[in-house]
Scaffold this motif. Structure first.
Motif, PDB file in Angstrom:
ATOM      1  N   THR A 100       0.779  -1.095  -0.087  1.00 50.33           N
ATOM      2  CA  THR A 100      -0.068  -0.059   0.056  1.00 50.33           C
ATOM      3  C   THR A 100       0.752   1.248   0.020  1.00 50.33           C
ATOM      4  O   THR A 100       0.537   2.159  -0.643  1.00 50.33           O
ATOM      5  CB  THR A 100      -0.908  -0.051   1.086  1.00 50.33           C
ATOM      6  OG1 THR A 100      -1.694  -1.323   1.162  1.00 50.33           O
ATOM      7  CG2 THR A 100      -1.706   1.273   1.276  1.00 50.33           C
ATOM      8  N   ALA A 101       2.067   1.178   0.489  1.00 48.40           N
ATOM      9  CA  ALA A 101       2.907   2.357   0.776  1.00 48.40           C
ATOM     10  C   ALA A 101       3.678   2.604  -0.688  1.00 48.40           C
ATOM     11  O   ALA A 101       3.790   3.718  -0.935  1.00 48.40           O
ATOM     12  CB  ALA A 101       4.210   2.092   1.986  1.00 48.40           C
ATOM     13  N   THR A 102       3.933   1.460  -1.375  1.00 49.15           N
ATOM     14  CA  THR A 102       4.361   1.593  -2.751  1.00 49.15           C
ATOM     15  C   THR A 102       3.354   2.363  -3.689  1.00 49.15           C
ATOM     16  O   THR A 102       3.691   3.199  -4.376  1.00 49.15           O
ATOM     17  CB  THR A 102       4.461   0.450  -3.260  1.00 49.15           C
ATOM     18  OG1 THR A 102       5.547  -0.379  -2.580  1.00 49.15           O
ATOM     19  CG2 THR A 102       5.151   0.441  -4.739  1.00 49.15           C
ATOM     20  N   HIS A 103       2.098   2.173  -3.449  1.00 53.36           N
ATOM     21  CA  HIS A 103       0.958   3.042  -4.084  1.00 53.36           C
ATOM     22  C   HIS A 103       1.288   4.439  -3.604  1.00 53.36           C
ATOM     23  O   HIS A 103       1.205   5.501  -4.799  1.00 53.36           O
ATOM     24  CB  HIS A 103      -0.325   2.366  -4.073  1.00 53.36           C
ATOM     25  CG  HIS A 103      -0.658   1.040  -4.770  1.00 53.36           C
ATOM     26  ND1 HIS A 103      -1.820   0.743  -5.444  1.00 53.36           N
ATOM     27  CD2 HIS A 103       0.282  -0.045  -5.039  1.00 53.36           C
ATOM     28  CE1 HIS A 103      -1.481  -0.459  -5.793  1.00 53.36           C
ATOM     29  NE2 HIS A 103      -0.480  -0.864  -5.687  1.00 53.36           N
ATOM     30  N   THR A 105      -7.895   1.541  -5.070  1.00 48.34           N
ATOM     31  CA  THR A 105      -8.018   3.083  -5.024  1.00 48.34           C
ATOM     32  C   THR A 105      -7.874   3.520  -3.422  1.00 48.34           C
ATOM     33  O   THR A 105      -8.459   2.887  -2.395  1.00 48.34           O
ATOM     34  CB  THR A 105      -9.625   3.390  -5.443  1.00 48.34           C
ATOM     35  OG1 THR A 105      -9.892   2.759  -6.377  1.00 48.34           O
ATOM     36  CG2 THR A 105      -9.850   4.816  -5.272  1.00 48.34           C
ATOM     37  N   ILE A 106      -7.204   4.280  -3.385  1.00 48.79           N
ATOM     38  CA  ILE A 106      -6.722   5.036  -1.872  1.00 48.79           C
ATOM     39  C   ILE A 106      -7.342   6.206  -2.070  1.00 48.79           C
ATOM     40  O   ILE A 106      -6.931   7.276  -2.522  1.00 48.79           O
ATOM     41  CB  ILE A 106      -5.366   5.179  -1.656  1.00 48.79           C
ATOM     42  CG1 ILE A 106      -4.621   3.756  -1.818  1.00 48.79           C
ATOM     43  CG2 ILE A 106      -5.043   5.597  -0.259  1.00 48.79           C
ATOM     44  CD1 ILE A 106      -3.199   3.647  -1.733  1.00 48.79           C
ATOM     45  N   ALA A 107      -8.523   6.438  -1.676  1.00 49.06           N
ATOM     46  CA  ALA A 107      -9.402   7.671  -1.443  1.00 49.06           C
ATOM     47  C   ALA A 107      -9.426   8.497  -2.873  1.00 49.06           C
ATOM     48  O   ALA A 107      -9.391   7.960  -4.133  1.00 49.06           O
ATOM     49  CB  ALA A 107      -8.895   8.640  -0.440  1.00 49.06           C
ATOM     50  N   LYS A 108      -8.902   9.719  -2.897  1.00 44.60           N
ATOM     51  CA  LYS A 108      -8.902  10.714  -4.268  1.00 44.60           C
ATOM     52  C   LYS A 108      -7.505  10.576  -4.665  1.00 44.60           C
ATOM     53  O   LYS A 108      -7.086  11.346  -5.442  1.00 44.60           O
ATOM     54  CB  LYS A 108      -9.499  11.716  -3.963  1.00 44.60           C
ATOM     55  CG  LYS A 108     -10.993  11.717  -4.035  1.00 44.60           C
ATOM     56  CD  LYS A 108     -11.656  13.149  -3.867  1.00 44.60           C
ATOM     57  CE  LYS A 108     -13.185  13.035  -3.702  1.00 44.60           C
ATOM     58  NZ  LYS A 108     -13.799  14.424  -3.698  1.00 44.60           N
ATOM     59  N   THR A 156      -4.872   3.368   4.946  1.00 47.23           N
ATOM     60  CA  THR A 156      -3.697   3.916   5.314  1.00 47.23           C
ATOM     61  C   THR A 156      -3.093   4.119   6.595  1.00 47.23           C
ATOM     62  O   THR A 156      -1.830   3.981   6.644  1.00 47.23           O
ATOM     63  CB  THR A 156      -3.418   5.269   4.466  1.00 47.23           C
ATOM     64  OG1 THR A 156      -4.038   6.241   5.021  1.00 47.23           O
ATOM     65  CG2 THR A 156      -3.668   5.055   2.874  1.00 47.23           C
ATOM     66  N   GLY A 157      -3.767   4.209   7.308  1.00 42.50           N
ATOM     67  CA  GLY A 157      -3.258   4.656   8.950  1.00 42.50           C
ATOM     68  C   GLY A 157      -2.630   3.217   9.493  1.00 42.50           C
ATOM     69  O   GLY A 157      -1.506   3.504  10.309  1.00 42.50           O
ATOM     70  N   GLU A 158      -2.807   2.192   8.655  1.00 40.12           N
ATOM     71  CA  GLU A 158      -2.181   0.713   9.243  1.00 40.12           C
ATOM     72  C   GLU A 158      -0.755   0.913   8.958  1.00 40.12           C
ATOM     73  O   GLU A 158      -0.062  -0.212   9.331  1.00 40.12           O
ATOM     74  CB  GLU A 158      -3.079  -0.434   8.678  1.00 40.12           C
ATOM     75  CG  GLU A 158      -4.352  -0.438   9.163  1.00 40.12           C
ATOM     76  CD  GLU A 158      -5.072  -1.526   8.644  1.00 40.12           C
ATOM     77  OE1 GLU A 158      -4.799  -2.591   8.768  1.00 40.12           O
ATOM     78  OE2 GLU A 158      -5.990  -1.260   7.765  1.00 40.12           O
ATOM     79  N   ILE A 162      -9.142   2.224   1.799  1.00 37.48           N
ATOM     80  CA  ILE A 162      -8.655   1.517   0.465  1.00 37.48           C
ATOM     81  C   ILE A 162     -10.013   0.648   0.123  1.00 37.48           C
ATOM     82  O   ILE A 162     -10.105  -0.089   1.024  1.00 37.48           O
ATOM     83  CB  ILE A 162      -7.249   0.984   0.917  1.00 37.48           C
ATOM     84  CG1 ILE A 162      -6.250   1.783   1.284  1.00 37.48           C
ATOM     85  CG2 ILE A 162      -7.158  -0.044  -0.286  1.00 37.48           C
ATOM     86  CD1 ILE A 162      -5.145   1.197   2.057  1.00 37.48           C
ATOM     87  N   THR A 163     -10.213   0.815  -1.036  1.00 38.90           N
ATOM     88  CA  THR A 163     -11.050  -0.092  -1.659  1.00 38.90           C
ATOM     89  C   THR A 163     -10.697  -0.831  -2.790  1.00 38.90           C
ATOM     90  O   THR A 163      -9.541  -0.231  -3.533  1.00 38.90           O
ATOM     91  CB  THR A 163     -12.388   0.972  -2.244  1.00 38.90           C
ATOM     92  OG1 THR A 163     -11.918   1.915  -3.054  1.00 38.90           O
ATOM     93  CG2 THR A 163     -13.131   1.621  -1.068  1.00 38.90           C
TER      94      THR A 163
END
Length: 831
Positions: free
Chosen positions: A522-525, A614-617, A631-633, A583-584
């Motif tokens: 997720t951090a890579t995105h 998708t990470i929000a907008k 993302t908080g995780e 994240i969806t």
């Protein structure tokens, strides 16, 4: 098409005239093409009438200066021009090569007619056939070409009428400006004057070589637009074209005496001039500047090193009155030093020499063939060694058999996104290359499950680990690999008991490790989205590796990132982490995902259905990997390195989660230990280091002062030992550990004392040597002498006629080089 009548202004770039750029008054690589098109609407009569109206009434060009050329068999167009009012003497009939346009050997084609403007006899040549199309002068300027697309050509060359007759015209904006402004050349129009003003402002007073100015101004416009369109410098395809013209422009800058990087400074002159019609250039200006500067810096070393060697080769050839540069030398320049062939060819032409291109191509082909054979040999060794390839075949056989036995058409084998623990069936055990019925304690094997929660390595993400077990035994999963869309191999080591084929088992992923990998993925995105926001959308992913709380991301960008850029990227990512964005993940077609603006890897193979993460907008990417729910995780991200791994490709590595926090604690601990070593607190470490640096600087200045005094004393000895070559005094000398600055100053002082002579000095510092030459005589140029001295010493150099310098990494050869200076001077004088 949106309409049957169209008009356009096209940005055009082509390389077929690159060697003419600078030689003529109107050739370019980059230009703007004005055009009008009829798609089954108007045809020859209207096209000719309207072009005549535009040229004579809108542009107000004198009718007496307009000439046209037509295809010799196109009598219809001949009559149209005559009826319009052009005298028959100014309508020239030409052959297929000049006035018949085609898309290719097969396909749409048709005759064309060209409109020329006659600039007058004073621009012409003395040739009897000085007519439109003359290549020996700049009298005739072709400003417009009208193509009558009316035929289709088949494989046999037969022409048949197209179902719809079309018009396609092209008028060069630069050439029209050239004619309207009555300039001496296109480069004297307002399309180039701001660039030339900038360029001439960089140069010293005096004669400025016109060809170089033209080449640089044309190429600067060209690569500014290429980079603005996202065509980045590389070693292949379109990228190499961009790289080639940047290098060519830089080389012509060297001819004007510009030794440092300079092209990037001219970008604002282009973007300011083009801001109104092409505002995207101004928006990308900072990015374009950065890319060009990085490309110049990368080529600077290659050019300096290669030029020194090439000039030495040319000097030797001229001395022996030879006209052909040996292809072996040119190939060595390319193969060893990366010196481009096209630049070597251009330099050769300027010196009145040629290169045996066939011989060069032969060596290049042989090199490629050797590389191909090595690749085949390596591949064969890998194939033989890798028993997993045999295992793949066996695994497919096992899987197909089990599908039949379970009466299944398809199996949703991969269920990693649904659950980390799954009841399933062990359908195959492969030990080395054999299928076996069971695996016992201590043994290693590859297991095939009917369905699995384990994520196989792919998309940059490493494979899952965990356990596969039942009441009879337990195996540790060391790695998970995908063979194809269905078959996944679990590499295991039996911890206890045994597992039998066809038995029911529990497959359980190491959730803690999976979560750490998801944090990194997720951090890579987030990282890719931040890079594109801070550095620009030309940033493209070139590769990645997602581990547990660690990531590596490769991306296209030519320049090293500044501390400020890295700070902005880190800050933006951690801001998005703190915002705890949701994240969806949704399944959809690739086309649908791209329509939503999702990023997908170019050239990657995707299934019919893809996962859109998708990470929000902030971020949308097509991805098959495992991710968090918010993302908080992630906790925190810390960038630990940023470097170049190839031309135009950067690599960034980062830590997240626990690894990131552990790393910060380690840095704080190191900072404390540094403070203790410097006997100061953490907050004053920098101050203490600066104090020590100032002390060291004072010591270095004292050392420099002692060196200067030593050199002054030694100068007197050198003057007394001066020798003569004819009526020229010669001073040579060699020092140990003398600074470059003092060496240069000493040479200049000795030159003044000599009044008429040559000074050649050297300083040996560790494993290198610096050499300088100072000359009072133009017939004995310092730059020629330094090249020959450095050649003997195994190095290279260059400079001006009165002062030049060079170096070598073979200091043991310096003594011999200095001894041969009298011979070098005699050779130069004899020429």
């Amino acid at each position: 098409p949106p309409a049957s009548r169209l008009a356009s202004c096209q940005l055009c770039f082509r390389m077929n005239d690159v060697d003419k750029v600078g030689h003529t008054s109107y050739h370019h690589t980059f230009f703007e093409m004005l055009g009008n098109f009829s798609l089954g609407d108007y045809f020859k009569k209207e096209a000719c009438q309207w072009s005549w109206e535009f040229v004579t009434k809108i542009l107000n060009l004198s009718q007496d200066h307009i000439w046209t050329t037509i295809f010799r068999e196109d009598d219809e167009t001949y009559q149209i021009w005559k009826k319009i009012g052009i005298p028959a003497s100014r309508i020239l009939k030409k052959g297929e090569e000049e006035n018949f346009w085609s898309l290719g050997e097969v396909g749409p084609c048709g005759p064309d007619t060209e409109i020329f403007f006659d600039r007058g006899k004073k621009y012409g040549c003395s040739g009897m056939n000085c007519l439109p199309g003359c290549n020996n002068c700049s009298r005739w300027v072709e400003i417009w070409n009208l193509v009558f697309m009316q035929f289709n050509r088949d494989k046999e060359g037969k022409l048949s009428p197209l179902p719809s007759r079309n018009i396609d015209t092209g008028m060069g904006l630069e050439r029209v400006a050239f004619v309207l402004q009555e300039a001496d050349s296109v480069y004297d129009t307002d399309l180039f004057s701001p660039i030339l003003d900038w360029l001439e402002g960089l140069l010293p007073e005096g004669e400025k070589e016109r060809k170089s100015l033209k080449v640089i101004s044309d190429h600067l416009r060209a690569f500014t637009f290429l980079l603005g369109e996202g065509i980045l410098p590389s070693n292949t395809g379109k990228g190499y074209v961009a790289r080639r013209i940047i290098r060519r422009a830089y080389r012509f800058g060297r001819k004007l005496g510009l030794r440092d990087t300079f092209l990037y400074e001219g970008v604002p002159a282009v973007t300011k001039m083009m801001d109104k019609p092409y505002p995207h250039l101004k928006e990308k200006e900072e990015e374009i500047v950065s890319l060009i500067k990085a490309e110049e810096e990368g080529f600077q070393v290659t050019l300096s090193r290669g030029m020194g060697i090439l000039e030495g080769i040319i000097w030797e050839l001229k001395k022996r009155k030879k006209r052909v540069i040996p292809y072996q030398d040119v190939f060595r320049l390319y193969d060893t030093y990366g010196f481009p062939l096209e630049i070597a060819e251009e330099i050769a032409r300027e010196e009145g020499l040629t290169i045996n291109r066939k011989g060069y191509d032969k060596l290049l082909t042989e090199q490629k063939e050797r590389g191909r054979k090595r690749t085949i040999e390596i591949s064969e060794k890998v194939r033989v060694r890798d028993s997993a390839r045999v295992a793949m075949t066996r695994a497919r056989e096992i899987f197909e058999k089990q599908k039949l036995e379970h009466n299944l058409d398809t199996v949703r084998i991969f269920q990693a996104h649904q659950k980390p623990k799954l009841n399933t069936t062990l359908i195959g055990i492969i030990k080395e290359t054999r299928e076996v019925e069971k695996i016992k304690e201590g043994e290693k094997a590859k297991l095939i499950l009917l369905s699995t929660p384990f994520y196989p390595e792919g998309g940059g993400q490493i494979g899952d680990r965990g356990k596969i077990f039942n009441e009879a035994g337990c195996a540790e999963v060391l790695d998970t690999q995908r063979i194809d869309d269905e078959i996944i191999l679990h590499r295991v080591r039996m911890l206890k008991g045994e597992l039998e084929k066809a038995s029911r088992v529990v497959a359980e992923v190491d959730e803690k490790r999976r979560k750490a990998i998801a944090r990194a993925h997720t951090a890579t995105h987030l990282l890719q989205a931040a890079l594109r926001k801070i550095l620009g959308e030309t940033v493209k992913q070139s590769g990645s590796l997602v581990g547990d709380d660690r990531l590596r991301f490769d991306f296209s960008y030519s320049a090293p990132l500044s501390d400020e850029q890295l700070k902005k990227i880190t800050s933006l990512i951690n801001e998005k982490i703190r915002e705890n964005l949701s994240i969806t993940v949704k399944e959809m077609s690739l086309k649908e995902a791209q329509e939503k603006g999702a990023i997908a890897l170019f050239g990657a193979k995707y299934k019919e259905k893809v996962r859109l993460v998708t990470i929000a907008k902030f971020s949308q990417e097509v991805c098959g990997g495992t991710h968090l729910s918010s993302t908080g995780e992630i906790g925190i991200l810390r960038i630990i390195s940023e470097s170049s791994i190839a031309s135009g490709i950067r690599r960034m590595e980062a830590l997240v989660g626990k690894r990131a926090s552990d790393s910060i604690e380690e840095k704080e601990s190191l900072l404390r230990r540094i403070g203790e070593a410097l006997e100061t607190g953490e907050s004053t470490i920098l101050t203490r280091i600066e104090e020590k640096n100032q002390k060291l600087q004072k010591q270095q200045e004292q050392m420099k002062e002692w060196q200067k005094r030593l050199a002054e004393v030694e100068m007197e000895n050198l003057m007394q030992q001066a020798s003569r070559v004819g009526d020229i005094k010669l001073v040579t000398g060699e020092w140990q550990d003398l600074s470059p600055e003092i060496l240069r100053q000493t040479a200049e002082k000795l030159k003044v004392k000599l009044k008429k002579g040559i000074v050649v000095l050297a300083s040996i510092v560790q494993e290198k040597a610096l050499l300088v030459v100072a000359s009072t005589q133009k017939e004995l140029p310092a730059d020629e002498i330094i090249k020959e001295v450095c050649r003997i010493a195994g190095g290279n150099g260059g400079g001006r006629w009165d002062f030049a310098q060079g170096g070598t990494s073979l200091p043991h050869k310096v003594d011999q080089a200095l001894k041969e200076v009298p011979l070098i001077i005699e050779k130069i004088l004899s020429h």
